[in-house]
Design a protein around this motif. Sequence first.
Motif, PDB file in Angstrom:
ATOM      1  N   PHE A 116       0.852  -1.182   0.000  1.00  0.00           N
ATOM      2  CA  PHE A 116       0.000   0.000   0.000  1.00  0.00           C
ATOM      3  C   PHE A 116       0.885   1.228   0.000  1.00  0.00           C
ATOM      4  O   PHE A 116       1.932   1.248   0.644  1.00  0.00           O
ATOM      5  CB  PHE A 116      -0.906   0.015   1.242  1.00  0.00           C
ATOM      6  CG  PHE A 116      -1.787  -1.192   1.340  1.00  0.00           C
ATOM      7  CD1 PHE A 116      -3.063  -1.173   0.791  1.00  0.00           C
ATOM      8  CD2 PHE A 116      -1.343  -2.350   1.954  1.00  0.00           C
ATOM      9  CE1 PHE A 116      -3.882  -2.289   0.863  1.00  0.00           C
ATOM     10  CE2 PHE A 116      -2.147  -3.477   2.032  1.00  0.00           C
ATOM     11  CZ  PHE A 116      -3.422  -3.443   1.481  1.00  0.00           C
ATOM     12  N   ASP A 117       0.455   2.260  -0.716  1.00  0.00           N
ATOM     13  CA  ASP A 117       1.209   3.512  -0.715  1.00  0.00           C
ATOM     14  C   ASP A 117       0.263   4.638  -1.124  1.00  0.00           C
ATOM     15  O   ASP A 117      -0.755   4.413  -1.780  1.00  0.00           O
ATOM     16  CB  ASP A 117       2.394   3.449  -1.678  1.00  0.00           C
ATOM     17  CG  ASP A 117       3.571   4.286  -1.201  1.00  0.00           C
ATOM     18  OD1 ASP A 117       3.350   5.367  -0.604  1.00  0.00           O
ATOM     19  OD2 ASP A 117       4.723   3.865  -1.423  1.00  0.00           O
ATOM     20  N   GLU A 118       0.624   5.848  -0.725  1.00  0.00           N
ATOM     21  CA  GLU A 118      -0.216   7.011  -0.999  1.00  0.00           C
ATOM     22  C   GLU A 118      -0.022   7.492  -2.429  1.00  0.00           C
ATOM     23  O   GLU A 118       1.100   7.644  -2.909  1.00  0.00           O
ATOM     24  CB  GLU A 118       0.132   8.134  -0.028  1.00  0.00           C
ATOM     25  CG  GLU A 118      -0.766   9.332  -0.157  1.00  0.00           C
ATOM     26  CD  GLU A 118      -0.470  10.391   0.881  1.00  0.00           C
ATOM     27  OE1 GLU A 118       0.259  11.362   0.553  1.00  0.00           O
ATOM     28  OE2 GLU A 118      -0.963  10.238   2.018  1.00  0.00           O
ATOM     29  N   VAL A 119      -1.147   7.724  -3.083  1.00  0.00           N
ATOM     30  CA  VAL A 119      -1.166   8.267  -4.442  1.00  0.00           C
ATOM     31  C   VAL A 119      -2.091   9.476  -4.438  1.00  0.00           C
ATOM     32  O   VAL A 119      -3.148   9.449  -3.813  1.00  0.00           O
ATOM     33  CB  VAL A 119      -1.676   7.218  -5.461  1.00  0.00           C
ATOM     34  CG1 VAL A 119      -1.783   7.816  -6.851  1.00  0.00           C
ATOM     35  CG2 VAL A 119      -0.777   5.993  -5.467  1.00  0.00           C
ATOM     36  N   LYS A 120      -1.670  10.534  -5.127  1.00  0.00           N
ATOM     37  CA  LYS A 120      -2.520  11.720  -5.274  1.00  0.00           C
ATOM     38  C   LYS A 120      -3.158  11.689  -6.651  1.00  0.00           C
ATOM     39  O   LYS A 120      -2.477  11.508  -7.656  1.00  0.00           O
ATOM     40  CB  LYS A 120      -1.694  12.991  -5.105  1.00  0.00           C
ATOM     41  CG  LYS A 120      -1.194  13.187  -3.699  1.00  0.00           C
ATOM     42  CD  LYS A 120      -0.396  14.453  -3.561  1.00  0.00           C
ATOM     43  CE  LYS A 120       0.102  14.595  -2.128  1.00  0.00           C
ATOM     44  NZ  LYS A 120       0.989  15.745  -1.977  1.00  0.00           N
ATOM     45  N   ARG A 121      -4.481  11.851  -6.647  1.00  0.00           N
ATOM     46  CA  ARG A 121      -5.257  11.853  -7.884  1.00  0.00           C
ATOM     47  C   ARG A 121      -6.236  13.024  -7.826  1.00  0.00           C
ATOM     48  O   ARG A 121      -6.515  13.543  -6.758  1.00  0.00           O
ATOM     49  CB  ARG A 121      -6.046  10.551  -8.024  1.00  0.00           C
ATOM     50  CG  ARG A 121      -5.186   9.298  -8.119  1.00  0.00           C
ATOM     51  CD  ARG A 121      -6.075   8.097  -8.353  1.00  0.00           C
ATOM     52  NE  ARG A 121      -5.336   6.856  -8.378  1.00  0.00           N
ATOM     53  CZ  ARG A 121      -4.783   6.317  -9.454  1.00  0.00           C
ATOM     54  NH1 ARG A 121      -4.852   6.953 -10.606  1.00  0.00           N
ATOM     55  NH2 ARG A 121      -4.147   5.176  -9.382  1.00  0.00           N
ATOM     56  N   PRO A 122      -6.812  13.404  -8.957  1.00  0.00           N
ATOM     57  CA  PRO A 122      -7.849  14.435  -8.918  1.00  0.00           C
ATOM     58  C   PRO A 122      -8.966  14.053  -7.936  1.00  0.00           C
ATOM     59  O   PRO A 122      -9.398  12.898  -7.900  1.00  0.00           O
ATOM     60  CB  PRO A 122      -8.360  14.480 -10.363  1.00  0.00           C
ATOM     61  CG  PRO A 122      -7.164  14.084 -11.176  1.00  0.00           C
ATOM     62  CD  PRO A 122      -6.489  13.017 -10.345  1.00  0.00           C
ATOM     63  N   ALA A 123      -9.402  15.015  -7.149  1.00  0.00           N
ATOM     64  CA  ALA A 123     -10.415  14.763  -6.117  1.00  0.00           C
ATOM     65  C   ALA A 123     -11.789  14.488  -6.706  1.00  0.00           C
ATOM     66  O   ALA A 123     -12.567  13.715  -6.145  1.00  0.00           O
ATOM     67  CB  ALA A 123     -10.488  15.954  -5.160  1.00  0.00           C
ATOM     68  N   ARG A 124     -12.101  15.136  -7.828  1.00  0.00           N
ATOM     69  CA  ARG A 124     -13.390  14.945  -8.493  1.00  0.00           C
ATOM     70  C   ARG A 124     -13.142  14.722  -9.982  1.00  0.00           C
ATOM     71  O   ARG A 124     -12.259  15.362 -10.566  1.00  0.00           O
ATOM     72  CB  ARG A 124     -14.291  16.174  -8.313  1.00  0.00           C
ATOM     73  CG  ARG A 124     -14.811  16.361  -6.912  1.00  0.00           C
ATOM     74  CD  ARG A 124     -15.753  17.570  -6.780  1.00  0.00           C
ATOM     75  NE  ARG A 124     -15.462  18.728  -7.615  1.00  0.00           N
ATOM     76  CZ  ARG A 124     -14.494  19.619  -7.403  1.00  0.00           C
ATOM     77  NH1 ARG A 124     -13.706  19.493  -6.355  1.00  0.00           N
ATOM     78  NH2 ARG A 124     -14.322  20.649  -8.208  1.00  0.00           N
ATOM     79  N   VAL A 125     -13.930  13.841 -10.548  1.00  0.00           N
ATOM     80  CA  VAL A 125     -13.830  13.597 -11.994  1.00  0.00           C
ATOM     81  C   VAL A 125     -15.226  13.423 -12.577  1.00  0.00           C
ATOM     82  O   VAL A 125     -16.139  12.950 -11.904  1.00  0.00           O
ATOM     83  CB  VAL A 125     -12.958  12.352 -12.322  1.00  0.00           C
ATOM     84  CG1 VAL A 125     -11.490  12.618 -12.051  1.00  0.00           C
ATOM     85  CG2 VAL A 125     -13.416  11.118 -11.565  1.00  0.00           C
ATOM     86  N   ARG A 126     -15.368  13.846 -13.808  1.00  0.00           N
ATOM     87  CA  ARG A 126     -16.597  13.565 -14.562  1.00  0.00           C
ATOM     88  C   ARG A 126     -16.247  12.395 -15.461  1.00  0.00           C
ATOM     89  O   ARG A 126     -15.263  12.437 -16.199  1.00  0.00           O
ATOM     90  CB  ARG A 126     -17.041  14.774 -15.381  1.00  0.00           C
ATOM     91  CG  ARG A 126     -18.318  14.478 -16.156  1.00  0.00           C
ATOM     92  CD  ARG A 126     -19.166  15.724 -16.352  1.00  0.00           C
ATOM     93  NE  ARG A 126     -20.469  15.372 -16.864  1.00  0.00           N
ATOM     94  CZ  ARG A 126     -21.505  14.965 -16.126  1.00  0.00           C
ATOM     95  NH1 ARG A 126     -21.381  14.881 -14.821  1.00  0.00           N
ATOM     96  NH2 ARG A 126     -22.653  14.658 -16.672  1.00  0.00           N
ATOM     97  N   VAL A 127     -17.061  11.339 -15.385  1.00  0.00           N
ATOM     98  CA  VAL A 127     -16.748  10.097 -16.078  1.00  0.00           C
ATOM     99  C   VAL A 127     -17.905   9.673 -16.981  1.00  0.00           C
ATOM    100  O   VAL A 127     -19.047  10.120 -16.804  1.00  0.00           O
ATOM    101  CB  VAL A 127     -16.423   8.968 -15.077  1.00  0.00           C
ATOM    102  CG1 VAL A 127     -15.228   9.346 -14.201  1.00  0.00           C
ATOM    103  CG2 VAL A 127     -17.628   8.617 -14.210  1.00  0.00           C
TER     104      VAL A 127
END
Length: 187
Positions: A116-127
């Motif tokens: 396990f490790d921390e990843v930063k991704r966009p908080a909100r996405v339109r899919v």
Amino acid sequence: MAVRRILTIDNPADLQVLKQVSTPVAAVDDDVRALMDDMLETMYAAPGIGLAAVQIGDTRRVVVMDLGDGEPDPDAEDGEDARRPNPRYFANPEVLWASDELFAYEEGCLSIPEYFDEVKRPARVRVAYLDREGQRIEEEIEGLYAVCFQHELDHLNGVLFIDHLSRLRRERAVAKVKKTQRERAAA
């Protein structure tokens, strides 16, 4: 329905498949739904909260998820906060828009066991995606749902969550998985 073997990064042949870009499905038909059913059963057996078809060696753009956010189960034992299953099905998923705001989450992956490790991704996405019935759905999502969606979409594009880490942390992850798998084989 059948539980399938999940490909893992410690096996060179598996890794070669995991790094492939998946191909779109022409339509959500009975064959794709059967794949979704096998994937869901495999994911629950693992256990996990998301699975891309490529993780079981099928390179079609199909994902399943269950974030454990179903309705409360009235038949749960006293004191147990159990929820009913809430499976989600995605064919040809895509991100249409992503927020500039990032969300950090400690991710794991069934193809990278016990790391396990921390990843930063966009908080909100339109899919957008095709659901189990082949209907096109567009929605804006956030939180764990957005993290999981982006993680599984990465799989369909041949990207693992450790590819978002520094080279040192990625090498540490691979070494840990290889050690864990050797220990399991020796036991």
